[in-house]
Design a protein around this motif. Structure first.
Motif, PDB file in Angstrom:
ATOM      1  N   ALA A   6       0.847  -1.199   0.000  1.00 35.76           N
ATOM      2  CA  ALA A   6       0.000   0.000   0.000  1.00 35.76           C
ATOM      3  C   ALA A   6       0.878   1.243   0.000  1.00 35.76           C
ATOM      4  O   ALA A   6       2.040   1.198   0.421  1.00 35.76           O
ATOM      5  N   ILE A   7       0.323   2.367  -0.469  1.00 37.86           N
ATOM      6  CA  ILE A   7       1.106   3.605  -0.491  1.00 37.86           C
ATOM      7  C   ILE A   7       0.469   4.696   0.367  1.00 37.86           C
ATOM      8  O   ILE A   7       0.996   5.795   0.487  1.00 37.86           O
ATOM      9  N   GLY A   8      -0.682   4.378   0.954  1.00 40.04           N
ATOM     10  CA  GLY A   8      -1.317   5.369   1.817  1.00 40.04           C
ATOM     11  C   GLY A   8      -2.205   4.679   2.833  1.00 40.04           C
ATOM     12  O   GLY A   8      -2.529   3.488   2.689  1.00 40.04           O
ATOM     13  N   MET A   9      -2.560   5.398   3.899  1.00 41.50           N
ATOM     14  CA  MET A   9      -3.422   4.821   4.921  1.00 41.50           C
ATOM     15  C   MET A   9      -4.366   5.882   5.481  1.00 41.50           C
ATOM     16  O   MET A   9      -3.928   6.932   5.939  1.00 41.50           O
ATOM     17  N   PHE A  10      -5.663   5.587   5.417  1.00 41.45           N
ATOM     18  CA  PHE A  10      -6.671   6.436   6.055  1.00 41.45           C
ATOM     19  C   PHE A  10      -7.183   5.703   7.287  1.00 41.45           C
ATOM     20  O   PHE A  10      -7.295   4.473   7.292  1.00 41.45           O
ATOM     21  N   VAL A  11      -7.526   6.472   8.306  1.00 40.60           N
ATOM     22  CA  VAL A  11      -8.050   5.883   9.538  1.00 40.60           C
ATOM     23  C   VAL A  11      -9.421   6.485   9.823  1.00 40.60           C
ATOM     24  O   VAL A  11      -9.598   7.706   9.730  1.00 40.60           O
ATOM     25  N   ILE A  12     -10.382   5.615  10.139  1.00 40.44           N
ATOM     26  CA  ILE A  12     -11.716   6.103  10.514  1.00 40.44           C
ATOM     27  C   ILE A  12     -12.065   5.582  11.907  1.00 40.44           C
ATOM     28  O   ILE A  12     -11.593   4.536  12.330  1.00 40.44           O
ATOM     29  N   ALA A  13     -12.902   6.329  12.590  1.00 44.95           N
ATOM     30  CA  ALA A  13     -13.211   6.023  13.991  1.00 44.95           C
ATOM     31  C   ALA A  13     -14.129   4.808  14.103  1.00 44.95           C
ATOM     32  O   ALA A  13     -14.910   4.512  13.200  1.00 44.95           O
ATOM     33  N   THR A  14     -14.014   4.101  15.237  1.00 45.53           N
ATOM     34  CA  THR A  14     -15.012   3.095  15.604  1.00 45.53           C
ATOM     35  C   THR A  14     -15.945   3.757  16.621  1.00 45.53           C
ATOM     36  O   THR A  14     -15.684   4.869  17.084  1.00 45.53           O
ATOM     37  N   LEU A  15     -17.028   3.067  16.992  1.00 41.32           N
ATOM     38  CA  LEU A  15     -17.930   3.623  17.991  1.00 41.32           C
ATOM     39  C   LEU A  15     -17.173   3.869  19.292  1.00 41.32           C
ATOM     40  O   LEU A  15     -17.384   4.865  19.982  1.00 41.32           O
ATOM     41  N   GLN A  16     -16.272   2.938  19.602  1.00 45.46           N
ATOM     42  CA  GLN A  16     -15.500   3.067  20.837  1.00 45.46           C
ATOM     43  C   GLN A  16     -14.489   4.211  20.763  1.00 45.46           C
ATOM     44  O   GLN A  16     -14.368   5.004  21.688  1.00 45.46           O
ATOM     45  N   SER A  17     -13.770   4.309  19.639  1.00 46.88           N
ATOM     46  CA  SER A  17     -12.726   5.337  19.554  1.00 46.88           C
ATOM     47  C   SER A  17     -13.315   6.745  19.461  1.00 46.88           C
ATOM     48  O   SER A  17     -12.673   7.713  19.834  1.00 46.88           O
ATOM     49  N   GLN A  18     -14.573   6.852  18.968  1.00 45.48           N
ATOM     50  CA  GLN A  18     -15.211   8.168  18.930  1.00 45.48           C
ATOM     51  C   GLN A  18     -15.327   8.742  20.343  1.00 45.48           C
ATOM     52  O   GLN A  18     -15.234   9.944  20.545  1.00 45.48           O
ATOM     53  N   LYS A  19     -15.530   7.841  21.309  1.00 48.60           N
ATOM     54  CA  LYS A  19     -15.645   8.298  22.701  1.00 48.60           C
ATOM     55  C   LYS A  19     -14.267   8.576  23.297  1.00 48.60           C
ATOM     56  O   LYS A  19     -14.069   9.577  23.973  1.00 48.60           O
ATOM     57  N   ALA A  20     -13.327   7.674  23.043  1.00 46.29           N
ATOM     58  CA  ALA A  20     -11.998   7.820  23.661  1.00 46.29           C
ATOM     59  C   ALA A  20     -11.183   8.950  23.020  1.00 46.29           C
ATOM     60  O   ALA A  20     -10.395   9.600  23.700  1.00 46.29           O
ATOM     61  N   HIS A  21     -11.365   9.182  21.726  1.00 41.43           N
ATOM     62  CA  HIS A  21     -10.593  10.222  21.026  1.00 41.43           C
ATOM     63  C   HIS A  21     -11.539  11.079  20.192  1.00 41.43           C
ATOM     64  O   HIS A  21     -11.617  10.909  18.977  1.00 41.43           O
ATOM     65  N   PRO A  22     -12.267  12.008  20.820  1.00 42.11           N
ATOM     66  CA  PRO A  22     -13.230  12.815  20.063  1.00 42.11           C
ATOM     67  C   PRO A  22     -12.531  13.653  18.978  1.00 42.11           C
ATOM     68  O   PRO A  22     -11.390  14.082  19.158  1.00 42.11           O
ATOM     69  N   TRP A  23     -13.254  13.845  17.874  1.00 45.33           N
ATOM     70  CA  TRP A  23     -12.696  14.590  16.734  1.00 45.33           C
ATOM     71  C   TRP A  23     -12.215  15.979  17.153  1.00 45.33           C
ATOM     72  O   TRP A  23     -11.142  16.435  16.743  1.00 45.33           O
ATOM     73  N   ALA A  24     -13.002  16.651  18.014  1.00 49.46           N
ATOM     74  CA  ALA A  24     -12.649  18.016  18.437  1.00 49.46           C
ATOM     75  C   ALA A  24     -11.268  18.047  19.086  1.00 49.46           C
ATOM     76  O   ALA A  24     -10.496  18.984  18.891  1.00 49.46           O
ATOM     77  N   LYS A  25     -10.950  16.997  19.849  1.00 48.24           N
ATOM     78  CA  LYS A  25      -9.638  16.950  20.512  1.00 48.24           C
ATOM     79  C   LYS A  25      -8.538  16.743  19.466  1.00 48.24           C
ATOM     80  O   LYS A  25      -7.491  17.399  19.513  1.00 48.24           O
TER      81      LYS A  25
END
Ligand SMILES: [Zn+2]
Length: 545
Positions: free
Chosen positions: A187-206
């Motif tokens: 692969a030459i790139g990597m995108f990361v998207i939130a899980t239901l759990q990570s949305q709580k632990a690492h909010p987008w605003a932070k």
């Protein structure tokens, strides 16, 4: 009556004896270091800044006063690390996603956060997208999200974190290795998207608060910035609208995938997406240097003194930052009183006590106040790969990072305790203080890979990261701190810091490091342990306790 009297006199004798040899840790002694390091004049001790250099002189001058000897390079207290600081260009970058839903462009910090590649100043890359589930691969854990997928020349889209139900420390590690796994598969790139759990632990605003931060990498002898997976040229974190765009026309909805990922052992399978993305970034580079500070206390035993135990704590913090939309007179200094003034104060207090102890430590002890931790554990990574003593002679590491000294703690957490004999050693060492060793109470945070000890683990050294626990009001204080003060200007001396707890935490770590330093056998990985098997296959083992 008699029995009690006898009891009292025995107790008195013990106290008197203890007073002659046991080191004393005081609230004032502890506070003095935190107050110095978290002063506004040190401007948040950013890696490469004058404030950090002053903090480094403080650590070195304390080491010298305690009677340690320089443990750095060329007979100095320092190991100076050269970093490349990669600064976002005027064109701040974007991700454009096209497919069955049309074309959508997201500017950096508008529902996407693009990473900066340390070796590509102007990136303009287009590639198809392939969803790869969590994007993790590990033989020992029998995980292979790439099975049956061709990602050559593609940007992989991964779920943040690791499958629910995996032990948190192994999970955090394989999660940190995702870029490498993607690179191995072409692969030459990597995108990361939130899980239901990570949305709580690492909010987008932070996450957005880091949007303008430069990226750092240490510089190799050949002058190139070190990158663990240089083949992954484009990286981005996608928020909802961008994630939805990537899944346009997909055979399965993202909502459905997230529900599966939220179940224990849920491992959504990957598939080729019907979309492609163009990632653009621009950046300029500068070089800065910043030191690890290293003090050495030579061991007293002729044989054991050839082995070293390491106590480490990061000295750097986030410096001064301006966040978009803030009031003009907002406090912008990230003093880092607890993160990690408190860890460094603990390190210094333990060094002082160890150097003054009439019963000299048997092994040699290295005290490392590291740099670049907040930039990705970089100072410790550099040290573990370029150690000032042979890495094979470093037998164990205890790391101190952000001990939450806001309540009278009655338990400690040792992230990594399950993996080596350091776990039982910690439990035994703190028991006389009526302190319990508790298991990781916040596995969703993946803390095992988030501080310096992890870099020692990756070089095969058994290590733990010591923090105050959730008992006696700790859970509430941790929750409040992570939500409000963590990595913000509020982590300063205006917090109600419990300095007595600081003194106690120093004693806890003195007992732990002394136990590690004086025991007949060095710390050993447990038989069949994941990290021991992965990073120290040939090392001796201890039976799991
Ligand atoms: Zn931090």
């Amino acid at each position: 009556m008699k029995t009690i009297l006898f009891g009292v006199s025995a107790l008195l004798t013990a106290t008197v004896l203890n007073a002659q040899s046991a080191p004393v840790f005081t609230a004032a002694g502890f506070r003095s270091h935190v107050a110095f390091l978290a002063d506004d004049l040190l401007e948040g001790r950013d890696t490469g800044s004058r404030g950090h250099e002053i903090a480094a002189r403080h650590a070195a001058s304390q080491f010298e006063g305690y009677g340690l000897v320089p443990g750095g390079e060329d007979g100095t207290w320092y190991q100076r690390v050269t970093f490349q600081k990669t600064v976002r260009g005027a064109d701040r970058g974007s991700v454009t996603i096209s497919g069955p839903g049309g074309e959508q462009r997201f500017a950096h910090a508008d529902n996407v956060l693009t990473g900066l590649h340390p070796r590509e100043p102007n990136l303009d890359l287009t590639a198809p997208l392939v969803f790869v589930g969590y994007g993790v691969e590990d033989e020992r854990l029998k995980l292979n999200d790439y099975k049956g997928l061709n990602v050559k020349g593609a940007i992989v889209v991964t779920l943040r974190g690791f499958p629910k139900g995996l032990p948190s420390e192994e999970g955090a590690h394989i999660s940190a290795m995702k870029g490498k796994a993607a690179e191995l598969h072409g692969a030459i790139g990597m995108f990361v998207i939130a899980t239901l759990q990570s949305q709580k632990a690492h909010p987008w605003a932070k996450s957005l608060e880091y949007a303008n931060d430069p990226d750092y990498a240490w510089v190799q002898p050949d002058g190139q910035a070190f990158d663990e997976a240089p083949g992954i040229r484009a990286r981005a974190l996608l928020n909802e609208p961008a994630a939805a765009a990537a899944f346009a026309g997909a055979p399965r909805t993202l909502a459905d995938i997230r529900l599966e990922a939220d179940k224990a052992n849920g491992v959504p399978r990957g598939f080729k997406l019907k979309t492609r993305a163009t990632v653009k970034t621009s950046a300029t580079w500068e070089r800065v240097t910043s030191p690890n500070v290293i003090g050495l206390l030579k061991g007293s035993d002729p044989e054991l003194s050839k082995q070293y135990t390491v106590l480490s704590a990061h000295l750097d913090h986030l410096g001064i930052k301006e966040l978009t939309g803030e009031a003009p007179d907002a406090d912008r200094i990230y003093n880092g009183a607890l993160d990690n003034g408190a860890g460094v104060a603990t390190l210094l207090e333990v060094a002082r006590a160890a150097a003054a102890a009439p019963d000299r430590p048997r092994r040699s002890m290295l005290f490392i106040a590291s740099t670049g931790e907040e930039k990705g554990l970089l100072g410790a990574d550099y040290y573990a790969r370029h150690p000032t003593v042979p890495i094979g002679q470093i037998v164990g590491n205890v790391d101190l990072d952000m001990p939450l000294l806001l309540y009278p703690f009655t338990d400690v957490i040792a992230f990594g305790a399950n993996h080596s004999s350091i776990g039982p050693l910690v439990a035994k060492a703190v028991a006389p203080m009526n302190i319990q060793l508790s298991p990781d109470p916040m596995p969703e945070q993946g803390i095992f890979t988030r501080s310096d000890h992890y870099q020692f683990v990756r070089q095969g050294v058994p290590a733990v990261f010591l923090a105050t626990g959730f008992a006696n009001g700790g859970a509430t204080k941790w929750g409040e701190f992570l939500a409000n003060a963590y990595h913000s200007p509020k982590d300063d001396l205006s917090q109600k810091i419990d300095w007595e707890a600081g003194a106690r935490f120093a004693e806890v770590n003195y007992r732990i490091t002394r136990a590690m330093t004086d025991s007949d056998t060095p710390p050993l990985w447990f038989q069949g342990d994941y990290f021991g098997d992965t990073f120290a296959a040939k090392a001796a083992r201890a039976a799991r306790q």
